[in-house]
Design an enzyme around this catalytic site. Structure first.
Site, PDB file in Angstrom:
ATOM      1  N   SER A   1       0.311   7.531  14.469  1.00 58.90           N
ATOM      2  CA  SER A   1      -1.047   7.590  13.928  1.00 58.90           C
ATOM      3  C   SER A   1      -1.120   6.943  12.546  1.00 58.90           C
ATOM      4  O   SER A   1      -1.981   6.104  12.276  1.00 58.90           O
ATOM      5  CB  SER A   1      -1.522   9.043  13.858  1.00 58.90           C
ATOM      6  OG  SER A   1      -2.810   9.133  13.294  1.00 58.90           O
TER       7      SER A   1
ATOM      8  N   ASP B   1       0.849  -1.190   0.000  1.00 62.86           N
ATOM      9  CA  ASP B   1       0.000   0.000   0.000  1.00 62.86           C
ATOM     10  C   ASP B   1       0.882   1.238   0.000  1.00 62.86           C
ATOM     11  O   ASP B   1       2.113   1.159   0.122  1.00 62.86           O
ATOM     12  CB  ASP B   1      -0.919   0.006   1.223  1.00 62.86           C
ATOM     13  CG  ASP B   1      -2.093   0.979   1.105  1.00 62.86           C
ATOM     14  OD1 ASP B   1      -2.255   1.587   0.036  1.00 62.86           O
ATOM     15  OD2 ASP B   1      -2.828   1.125   2.094  1.00 62.86           O
TER      16      ASP B   1
ATOM     17  N   LYS C   1      -2.304   2.325  11.799  1.00 62.48           N
ATOM     18  CA  LYS C   1      -3.404   1.900  10.917  1.00 62.48           C
ATOM     19  C   LYS C   1      -2.884   1.056   9.758  1.00 62.48           C
ATOM     20  O   LYS C   1      -3.536   0.090   9.335  1.00 62.48           O
ATOM     21  CB  LYS C   1      -4.154   3.131  10.413  1.00 62.48           C
ATOM     22  CG  LYS C   1      -4.977   3.817  11.501  1.00 62.48           C
ATOM     23  CD  LYS C   1      -5.611   5.103  11.045  1.00 62.48           C
ATOM     24  CE  LYS C   1      -4.628   6.232  10.906  1.00 62.48           C
ATOM     25  NZ  LYS C   1      -5.265   7.549  10.754  1.00 62.48           N
TER      26      LYS C   1
ATOM     27  N   HIS D   1       0.828   5.525   1.401  1.00 64.56           N
ATOM     28  CA  HIS D   1       0.172   6.568   2.201  1.00 64.56           C
ATOM     29  C   HIS D   1       0.757   7.918   1.832  1.00 64.56           C
ATOM     30  O   HIS D   1       1.979   8.075   1.740  1.00 64.56           O
ATOM     31  CB  HIS D   1       0.376   6.327   3.699  1.00 64.56           C
ATOM     32  CG  HIS D   1      -0.215   7.424   4.542  1.00 64.56           C
ATOM     33  ND1 HIS D   1      -1.545   7.452   4.884  1.00 64.56           N
ATOM     34  CD2 HIS D   1       0.337   8.540   5.080  1.00 64.56           C
ATOM     35  CE1 HIS D   1      -1.800   8.542   5.601  1.00 64.56           C
ATOM     36  NE2 HIS D   1      -0.679   9.215   5.729  1.00 64.56           N
TER      37      HIS D   1
END
Length: 439
Positions: free
Chosen positions: A183, A80, A187, A82
């Site tokens: 933070s 993924d 996730k 971010h």
């Protein structure tokens, strides 16, 4: 373990143990710490920072505050990306299907808009019928069959972060690098990834405006992520201008579809998208070299395979089955569209990118308060980028608004945000740096 003792140790600049940090996160998620105590802890960290081991322990404890996904049953690597947020940053919409078309799996759990920056989830919600909050069984099915799914976080994914962020947001502690790091990464770790690539924005439209602060955040994220067992690299990219020529939810979706179907190619957007795709494919092991990874991404885009993955994902999550072919019919459109005309001739020398993001929020395309409803149709398109030569009376952008009053206010804001000068400006590098883990 008394909350005030943990707070006092961090207040006094001491390093917290793993047990102390675990106790704090347990108190955070289960209500053992009051809001005032959480705020005091956040401020102590903001002022005194955290070492690598502390940040790793905080990240892992926040990950373990809820459910952790497991993708070991998939036949390929799980990866993924971010982004730290920007204006006109719709890269995720192209990136997930490109990487999926190359053989990796991308369970992309995204967020909503924050401040002046747009959110991937708000963009996807502009597609009629699209379910951005599916149950886990459907999420797993779509990732397995399509290779990618862009959804929002579930309530049991790193729940400690939700409470912690809400308190940080009202106590002036959002910008703390270790707290930002925990933070973001808690996730991503809870999402069960095998690798992660970070797009850390730098410039006047980013949360980290200076290159030095962006680099520091990127280095900290990479160090802590790898310390927590997640293979992670980062690219530092430019946000001194919107990345796409559109800003606003449905408008950015339309821009992404044109990109995927090769109807429109914007150089900066393409450079960042392919750079991140290459990094993801190399980090996940699909490709051995960056050159091979980039070629795979280019082929996935050019062959239409990436566009097909996007269309299948949209349909599987409840969106129109003919979305690619008839997106203009399906996406909401603003009632008023107005050009913003240049008053002088010259070169676009500077854009106040944050101001453009704020203008979209003021139009209704973002939130002033968490409970605000977003108007997916409004925003700005055809934004003239730095370096472009313009004539007086030429359109600098087009404002999409609910009414003439909003259009006039936004047009004034856009005109003020775009500076025209006699000399062609020197432009910053779009991708300025790659941050890899230290060995």
């Amino acid at each position: 373990m008394l909350p005030q003792e943990i707070i006092a140790r961090k207040r006094d600049g001491k390093e917290l143990s793993k047990d102390e940090i675990t106790a704090f996160v347990e108190g955070l998620s289960k209500g053992g710490f009051t809001e005032g105590q959480v705020a005091a802890f956040a401020m102590a960290v903001f002022l005194n920072g955290m070492g690598r081991d502390e940040a790793v322990a905080l990240t892992l404890a926040m990950r373990d505050s809820g459910h952790v996904l497991d993708w070991t049953d998939l036949p390929g690597p799980v990866t993924d990306k971010h982004s730290t947020g920007g204006v006109g940053d719709n890269v995720s919409l192209m990136l997930a299907p490109i990487v999926a078309a190359c053989g990796a799996y991308v369970p992309m759990i995204s967020g909503r808009g924050l401040g002046h920056t747009g959110g991937t989830l708000d963009k996807m919600d502009s597609i009629p019928g699209y379910s951005s909050q599916p149950d886990e069984a459907l999420f797993r099915k779509i990732v397995r069959e399509t290779g990618c799914a862009i959804i929002g976080p579930t309530a049991d994914l790193a729940p400690a972060d939700k409470r912690f962020y809400a308190i940080r947001d009202i106590t002036a502690t959002v910008e703390s690098v270790p707290l930002i790091t925990a933070s973001i990464l808690s996730k991503k770790l809870a999402a069960g990834l095998g690798s992660l690539v970070l797009d850390v924005k730098s410039g006047n439209g980013a949360f980290m405006a200076s290159p030095e602060r962006a680099r520091a955040l990127a280095e900290n994220l990479v160090e802590v992520a790898n310390g927590a067992g997640l293979h992670t690299t980062a690219l530092v990219t430019d946000m001194n201008a919107p990345l796409a020529s559109a800003a606003g939810n449905a408008l950015e979706v339309a821009n992404a579809v044109r990109f995927l179907t090769m109807r429109s190619t914007e150089p900066r957007l393409k450079e960042v998208t392919l750079a991140l795709a290459g990094e993801m494919l190399m980090s996940s092991g699909v490709a051995a070299t960056l050159q091979e990874a980039t070629m795979l991404a280019v082929n996935a885009l050019g062959s239409g395979a990436a566009a097909d993955r996007f269309a299948r994902m949209v349909a599987a999550l409840g969106g129109p089955i003919d979305f690619l072919e008839k997106m203009e019919m399906h996406l909401p459109a603003a009632k008023t569209v107005r050009p913003v005309l240049a008053q002088d001739e010259g070169y676009i020398s500077h854009i106040d990118t944050r101001a453009l993001g704020v203008a979209v929020v003021e139009l209704g395309g973002g939130r002033r308060r968490a409970e605000d409803k977003v108007d997916h149709s409004v925003g700005i398109t055809r934004i003239a980028m730095p370096g472009l030569k313009v004539e007086a009376g030429q359109a600098l952008a087009f404002v999409h608004a609910r009414d003439e009053f909003d259009a006039e206010m936004a047009a004034n804001a856009v005109r003020a945000a775009i500076n025209i000068a006699a000399e062609r400006p020197s432009l910053p590098e779009t991708v300025s740096e790659r941050i890899a883990p230290r060995h």
